[in-house]
Design an enzyme around this catalytic site. Structure first.
Site, PDB file in Angstrom:
ATOM      1  CG  HIS A  18      68.119-107.469  58.687  1.00  0.00           C
ATOM      2  ND1 HIS A  18      68.022-108.707  59.288  1.00  0.00           N
ATOM      3  CD2 HIS A  18      69.083-106.799  59.367  1.00  0.00           C
ATOM      4  CE1 HIS A  18      68.896-108.780  60.277  1.00  0.00           C
ATOM      5  NE2 HIS A  18      69.544-107.629  60.357  1.00  0.00           N
ATOM      6  CE  LYS A  42      78.225-110.494  64.787  1.00  0.00           C
ATOM      7  NZ  LYS A  42      77.148-109.709  64.146  1.00  0.00           N
ATOM      8  NE  ARG A  91      68.410-103.674  66.549  1.00  0.00           N
ATOM      9  CZ  ARG A  91      69.129-104.718  66.863  1.00  0.00           C
ATOM     10  NH1 ARG A  91      68.718-105.907  66.539  1.00  0.00           N
ATOM     11  NH2 ARG A  91      70.260-104.607  67.516  1.00  0.00           N
ATOM     12  CB  SER A 129      69.283-111.856  63.835  1.00  0.00           C
ATOM     13  OG  SER A 129      69.075-111.146  62.641  1.00  0.00           O
TER      14      SER A 129
END
Length: 159
Positions: A18, A42, A91, A129
């Site tokens: 990030h 989430k 990514r 994450s």
């Protein structure tokens, strides 16, 4: 041209990937807003306030960025912040399909807001994450994945 951009995420927690994308975006845009999404659905490990603190504490070396929280649609937040670009990190190819669909949906809703994809350095292309949380929870070494400020917060969460 003085363009404003939004770089948004849940940042639960903020990773070196990030940070890499944010640092590069901050060199492109005269104004960069880091949008920390509430993302209640989430069930984040860190509260919204904690995630804002982690972002601020990890990006204090950057000038010209603003850190704000938001709820709802990212394009609405971008419009509210008068940002004409949404910066998204990619990514791997697996991210592309979902991000591409979202970018097209956003364009349909707000045609004046563009999406710019930036890829992190290869060193961070596999870091997520959720993987960082899992490794930290099991007591693994996360030094290469997150900044020291985030490492400390994760250690406190799982101690």
């Amino acid at each position: 041209m003085n363009q404003s951009a939004i770089c948004a995420g849940t940042f639960d927690p903020l990773t070196n990937g990030h940070i890499d994308v944010i640092e590069r975006a901050s060199k492109i845009f005269s104004r960069l807003v880091i949008g920390v999404a509430a993302s209640v659905g989430k069930s984040p490990l860190f509260s919204l306030e904690e995630r804002i603190d982690l972002v601020a504490g990890s990006l204090n070396h950057l000038s010209g960025i603003e850190i704000k929280s938001f709820e709802g649609l990212l394009v609405d937040f971008a419009e509210q912040e008068k940002a004409n670009v949404i910066v998204r990190g990619l990514r791997a190819f697996s991210d592309f399909e979902n991000e591409f669909q979202m970018a097209l949906t956003n364009r349909q809703m707000k045609p004046k807001i563009e999406t710019l994809f930036l890829m992190p350095k290869q060193d961070y292309s596999y870091v997520s994450s959720s993987n960082v949380r899992e490794v930290a929870q099991m007591g693994g070494n996360i030094d290469q994945f997150v900044p020291e400020y985030v490492q400390s917060a994760l250690k406190r969460k799982f101690s």
